[in-house]
Write a protein that holds these residues in place. Structure first.
Motif, PDB file in Angstrom:
ATOM      1  N   TYR A   1      29.744  27.233  40.409  1.00 11.75           N
ATOM      2  CA  TYR A   1      31.144  27.002  40.045  1.00 11.75           C
ATOM      3  C   TYR A   1      31.851  28.335  39.835  1.00 11.75           C
ATOM      4  N   ALA A   2      33.023  28.478  40.439  1.00 14.48           N
ATOM      5  CA  ALA A   2      33.759  29.729  40.366  1.00 14.48           C
ATOM      6  C   ALA A   2      34.156  30.041  38.933  1.00 14.48           C
ATOM      7  N   ALA A   3      33.837  31.253  38.481  1.00 12.32           N
ATOM      8  CA  ALA A   3      34.145  31.668  37.109  1.00 12.32           C
ATOM      9  C   ALA A   3      35.302  32.646  37.136  1.00 12.32           C
ATOM     10  N   VAL A   4      36.491  32.127  37.374  1.00 16.23           N
ATOM     11  CA  VAL A   4      37.689  32.960  37.417  1.00 16.23           C
ATOM     12  C   VAL A   4      38.679  32.440  36.381  1.00 16.23           C
ATOM     13  N   ASP A   5      39.590  33.327  35.974  1.00 15.44           N
ATOM     14  CA  ASP A   5      40.630  32.961  35.007  1.00 15.44           C
ATOM     15  C   ASP A   5      41.792  32.346  35.782  1.00 15.44           C
ATOM     16  N   ASP A   6      42.007  31.046  35.614  1.00 17.95           N
ATOM     17  CA  ASP A   6      43.035  30.340  36.380  1.00 17.95           C
ATOM     18  C   ASP A   6      44.448  30.806  36.049  1.00 17.95           C
ATOM     19  N   LEU A   7      44.645  31.369  34.853  1.00 19.20           N
ATOM     20  CA  LEU A   7      45.998  31.766  34.439  1.00 19.20           C
ATOM     21  C   LEU A   7      46.378  33.129  34.987  1.00 19.20           C
ATOM     22  N   GLN A   8      45.396  33.917  35.367  1.00 18.85           N
ATOM     23  CA  GLN A   8      45.677  35.225  35.951  1.00 18.85           C
ATOM     24  C   GLN A   8      45.788  35.111  37.468  1.00 18.85           C
ATOM     25  N   THR A   9      46.498  36.044  38.053  1.00 19.66           N
ATOM     26  CA  THR A   9      46.575  36.084  39.508  1.00 19.66           C
ATOM     27  C   THR A   9      45.248  36.580  40.071  1.00 19.66           C
ATOM     28  N   GLY A  10      45.099  36.453  41.379  1.00 19.44           N
ATOM     29  CA  GLY A  10      43.887  36.969  41.998  1.00 19.44           C
ATOM     30  C   GLY A  10      43.728  38.449  41.757  1.00 19.44           C
ATOM     31  N   ALA A  11      44.825  39.205  41.907  1.00 17.83           N
ATOM     32  CA  ALA A  11      44.777  40.647  41.687  1.00 17.83           C
ATOM     33  C   ALA A  11      44.440  40.975  40.240  1.00 17.83           C
ATOM     34  N   GLU A  12      45.002  40.233  39.304  1.00 20.02           N
ATOM     35  CA  GLU A  12      44.722  40.483  37.889  1.00 20.02           C
ATOM     36  C   GLU A  12      43.263  40.209  37.549  1.00 20.02           C
ATOM     37  N   ASN A  13      42.706  39.158  38.139  1.00 22.76           N
ATOM     38  CA  ASN A  13      41.288  38.873  37.919  1.00 22.76           C
ATOM     39  C   ASN A  13      40.424  40.061  38.340  1.00 22.76           C
ATOM     40  N   LEU A  14      40.698  40.600  39.513  1.00 23.34           N
ATOM     41  CA  LEU A  14      39.865  41.690  40.024  1.00 23.34           C
ATOM     42  C   LEU A  14      40.114  42.991  39.271  1.00 23.34           C
ATOM     43  N   ARG A  15      41.350  43.256  38.889  1.00 25.27           N
ATOM     44  CA  ARG A  15      41.619  44.474  38.108  1.00 25.27           C
ATOM     45  C   ARG A  15      40.935  44.391  36.741  1.00 25.27           C
ATOM     46  N   MET A  16      40.948  43.208  36.150  1.00 26.19           N
ATOM     47  CA  MET A  16      40.272  43.037  34.863  1.00 26.19           C
ATOM     48  C   MET A  16      38.782  43.323  34.992  1.00 26.19           C
ATOM     49  N   MET A  17      38.150  42.786  36.070  1.00 29.19           N
ATOM     50  CA  MET A  17      36.727  43.028  36.272  1.00 29.19           C
ATOM     51  C   MET A  17      36.459  44.518  36.499  1.00 29.19           C
TER      52      MET A  17
END
Length: 329
Positions: free
Chosen positions: A87-103
């Motif tokens: 199951y994908a463990a991503v933050d649904d409230l953040q954008t795709g770019a924000e998810n990757l920058r956070m990581m």
């Protein structure tokens, strides 16, 4: 370096109470390859991944991942790997770019480097057009690609994919297959568990089959298929009574006409009135089998000669029931 060992396990054991989940697992995975672990539910696949990814300590045996011991050097192993589950463990409230920058920031990158890495991964995974959309608006395939991209921010040497295409549509699954091959070609070792046998057949350089906590077979997909049966004669009976007559004859006949295999018994499917009989694929063998099964020409409605598949390997080498693994954490 491609070809050097990325994962090595010797005699891995793990039990939960009286339930032995891993019973002496030996594995070796070179860098730059895709290694697939197959097996029915409860065979020990997820526990193997959890041990190798340092999430669960083994009770015995030893394992090294990216050159580091999974028990004594857990922190080093974790810095060298990526783990993506069902199951994908991503933050649904953040954008795709924000998810990757956070990581990227969590991985220790500067703001500038995190932004650059995120941009590069969004391009690589064909997500640049959706970079500024909330991840909650992504399709299942896009979320899976974003999840995998997040795991690659730190440029891991070893990528664990635990049934990553579960629930994906065929197009999304093929897109993820492309990404997996690209990872291996880039030098990473990809350790893939799956119940989609076509997936292992298409992607894996080597395949291991688990059952009851043990590796019961290992090799290339082609070598495993030839071990079980080079070819199979599928006959469809005219009716239920004819199917029973054919099935009664098949068990003894296959041993006389099949090539040497790990499991020369017939493959039965009474629901579809189909009987699969191993054969060497040669015309004389096929004719002899048909004549022996249906000498009067009244019981077989149609037939086809097929090349063995990983489905045949799976069914031949794994048991009907296995102990259930503990639930995923």
């Amino acid at each position: 370096m491609p070809g050097t060992t990325a994962i090595e396990a010797v005699g891995l054991r793990k039990s939960y109470g009286d339930l032995r989940v891993l019973d002496g697992i030996d594995l070796r995975v070179p860098r730059g390859t895709v290694f697939s672990l197959l097996g029915p539910n409860g065979a020990g696949k997820t526990t193997t991944v959890r041990v190798l990814a340092t999430l669960t300590p083994p009770d015995g045996g030893r394992a090294r991942v990216a050159g580091h011991d999974v028990v004594a050097e857990r922190a080093r192993v974790r810095r060298a790997i990526s783990l993506t589950g069902q199951y994908a463990a991503v933050d649904d409230l953040q954008t795709g770019a924000e998810n990757l920058r956070m990581m990227g920031r969590l991985s220790g990158l500067s703001r500038r480097d995190a932004r650059r890495r995120a941009t590069a991964l969004l391009e690589r995974f064909d997500l640049a057009h959706a970079a500024d959309r909330p991840a909650g608006t992504y399709s299942g395939g896009m979320r899976r690609r974003l999840d995998l991209a997040a795991g690659l921010v730190g440029e891991p040497e070893v990528v664990f994919l635990d049934e990553p295409t579960t629930g994906l549509d065929p197009r999304s699954r093929q897109e993820l297959w492309r990404v997996v091959r690209d990872l291996a070609e880039g030098g990473a070792a990809v350790f893939l568990t799956t119940q989609y046998l076509e997936e292992a057949d298409r992607l894996a350089d080597r395949v291991a089959v688990m059952d009851g906590g043990r590796v019961v077979a290992e090799g290339t997909a082609e070598s495993l298929k030839s071990r079980v049966a080079g070819h199979r004669l599928d006959v469809v009976a005219t009716d239920a009574a004819a199917y029973e007559r054919l099935a009664a004859k098949a068990g003894t006949l296959t041993r006389a006409h099949a090539a040497p295999t790990a499991d020369p018994g017939p493959r039965r499917s009474p629901e579809s009135l189909t009987l699969g009989v191993p054969t060497d694929g040669g015309a004389p063998s096929v004719r002899a089998l048909l004549d022996a099964l249906d000498p009067d020409g009244t019981d077989v409605a149609r037939f086809a000669v097929r090349t063995a598949t990983l489905d045949d390997v799976f069914l031949a080498l794994t048991g009907a029931t296995t102990a259930k693994e503990p639930a995923r954490a």
